[in-house]
Design a protein around this motif. Structure first.
Motif, mmCIF file in Angstrom:
data_model
loop_
_atom_site.group_PDB
_atom_site.id
_atom_site.type_symbol
_atom_site.label_atom_id
_atom_site.label_comp_id
_atom_site.label_asym_id
_atom_site.label_seq_id
_atom_site.Cartn_x
_atom_site.Cartn_y
_atom_site.Cartn_z
ATOM 1 N N LYS A 1 103.043 48.692 -3.709
ATOM 2 C CA LYS A 1 104.003 48.014 -2.839
ATOM 3 C C LYS A 1 105.220 48.902 -2.585
ATOM 4 O O LYS A 1 105.551 49.787 -3.368
ATOM 5 N N LEU B 1 116.873 39.480 -9.481
ATOM 6 C CA LEU B 1 116.704 40.842 -8.986
ATOM 7 C C LEU B 1 117.667 41.807 -9.695
ATOM 8 O O LEU B 1 118.598 41.405 -10.379
ATOM 9 N N ARG C 1 113.294 38.623 -4.870
ATOM 10 C CA ARG C 1 113.352 39.061 -6.269
ATOM 11 C C ARG C 1 113.016 40.536 -6.421
ATOM 12 O O ARG C 1 113.467 41.203 -7.355
ATOM 13 N N ASP C 2 112.232 41.089 -5.505
ATOM 14 C CA ASP C 2 111.800 42.488 -5.622
ATOM 15 C C ASP C 2 112.821 43.477 -5.091
ATOM 16 O O ASP C 2 112.652 44.688 -5.241
ATOM 17 N N ARG D 1 109.279 49.376 -2.235
ATOM 18 C CA ARG D 1 110.472 48.812 -2.858
ATOM 19 C C ARG D 1 111.650 48.979 -1.903
ATOM 20 O O ARG D 1 111.805 50.030 -1.292
#
Length: 333
Positions: free
Chosen positions: A15, A114, A82-83, A17
């Motif tokens: 993923k 986060l 949250r990421d 970021r």
């Protein structure tokens, strides 16, 4: 610069970021640019878009850094996931940019779990929002005294950067590079972090165990072990000064030998040098905090306000009260 012949193999590419940079008015350009460049180069060296970033700030629009360069923001303070990783970028007059709206936004986003960090003086904004309570943190060495007085619940260190759980902080300047290299290594492995450091021509990667300031011998330009020891003791005992006799005893010298040592290398007596250290801290506290002059005097080892004022005037050619009235801004780098 020619493109690399082969991309660096990276770990965990499942993923992207996203980093959300919150640019406060008069933020320090170097700290921000160093962090963004590390992310850009990581993408380039991996041949993938591992990272994206967004520039935001209260009200959206645009904001000037302390060097006068104008930056166009992508949006007002947004709702995040949250990421995401939030990095607040501070600099001169960080207390002005630490508004109620910013603090409420930081608290709201932090409740999502986060990661939130502060570059340069932005540790102040995080601390004001209560996000560093009980946490280890750092801030530029010039602002350590005032920060320590205002935020006793924060475990302040002298490290170049600190990562305590999902709270990050740096000391300013190039320390952003060190923090980002650690994050790159955590996310995608040491090979990528080392490749980015190489592209930045950053040959001495620091860890959170490294301290910000030059060693005492380097700062004073003298490499004498006992002189360095004495100055280190002085710096650690500003609020309760130690007599020259005890300082000399601590390093195995006589008072006369200590006197000669300071006269030879620093052209002043130990007592005079110690006084200058205390007055320097006092000036920082006057310029960077709202502490009363009496409390500043006590914090710097002066039991009498009149004696403090007399010493201050002799050294800075002004009184503590006038210094406080002419201050340009707190927490400035």
């Amino acid at each position: 610069m020619p493109a690399p012949r082969k991309s660096v193999e990276v770990e965990d590419v499942t993923k992207q970021r996203r980093f959300v940079f919150v640019l406060l008015p008069n933020f320090t350009l170097l700290s921000f640019a160093a962090a963004v460049e590390a992310l850009r180069i990581a993408n380039r060296m991996s041949g993938r878009t591992l990272y994206t970033w967004q520039l935001t700030g209260e009200g959206g629009g645009s904001v000037h850094c302390s060097a006068g360069v104008l930056f166009q923001l992508d949006c007002d303070l947004p709702e995040l996931t949250r990421d995401d990783t939030v990095l607040v970028c501070g600099g001169i007059d960080v207390h002005v940019g630490t508004t109620k709206k910013l603090m409420n936004w930081l608290r709201r986003e932090a409740r999502r779990g986060l990661t939130v960090g502060g570059l340069c003086t932005a540790s102040y904004a995080l601390a004001r929002a209560g996000l560093l309570d009980g946490k280890r943190a750092t801030i530029h060495w010039e602002n350590q005294d005032s920060f320590e007085e205002e935020f006793e619940e924060v475990k302040l260190t002298k490290s170049v950067f600190v990562a305590d759980g999902n709270r990050l902080s740096t000391a300013g300047g190039t320390s952003s590079i060190d923090l980002m290299l650690k994050l790159l290594a955590d996310h995608h492995g040491e090979d990528l972090a080392n490749a980015v450091a190489d592209q930045l021509i950053y040959s001495s990667i620091r860890t959170d165990q490294d301290t910000q300031r030059l060693s005492v011998p380097t700062r004073i330009g003298v490499r004498h072990p006992k002189l360095g020891q004495v100055i280190h003791i002085m710096e650690a005992h500003i609020e309760e000064p130690i007599s020259p006799a005890l300082l000399a005893k601590d390093v195995g010298m006589s008072t006369r030998q200590l006197e000669r040592l300071f006269r030879r290398y620093l052209s002043r007596s130990p007592k005079r040098y110690y006084m200058e250290l205390r007055l320097s801290k006092a000036r920082n506290l006057l310029m960077q905090t709202d502490m009363s002059v009496i409390n500043v005097a006590l914090a710097c080892g002066f039991t009498s306000p009149s004696h403090f004022s007399k010493c201050y005037r002799a050294h800075y050619q002004t009184t503590p009260y006038r210094e406080r009235g002419s201050q340009g801004g707190r927490l400035s780098v």
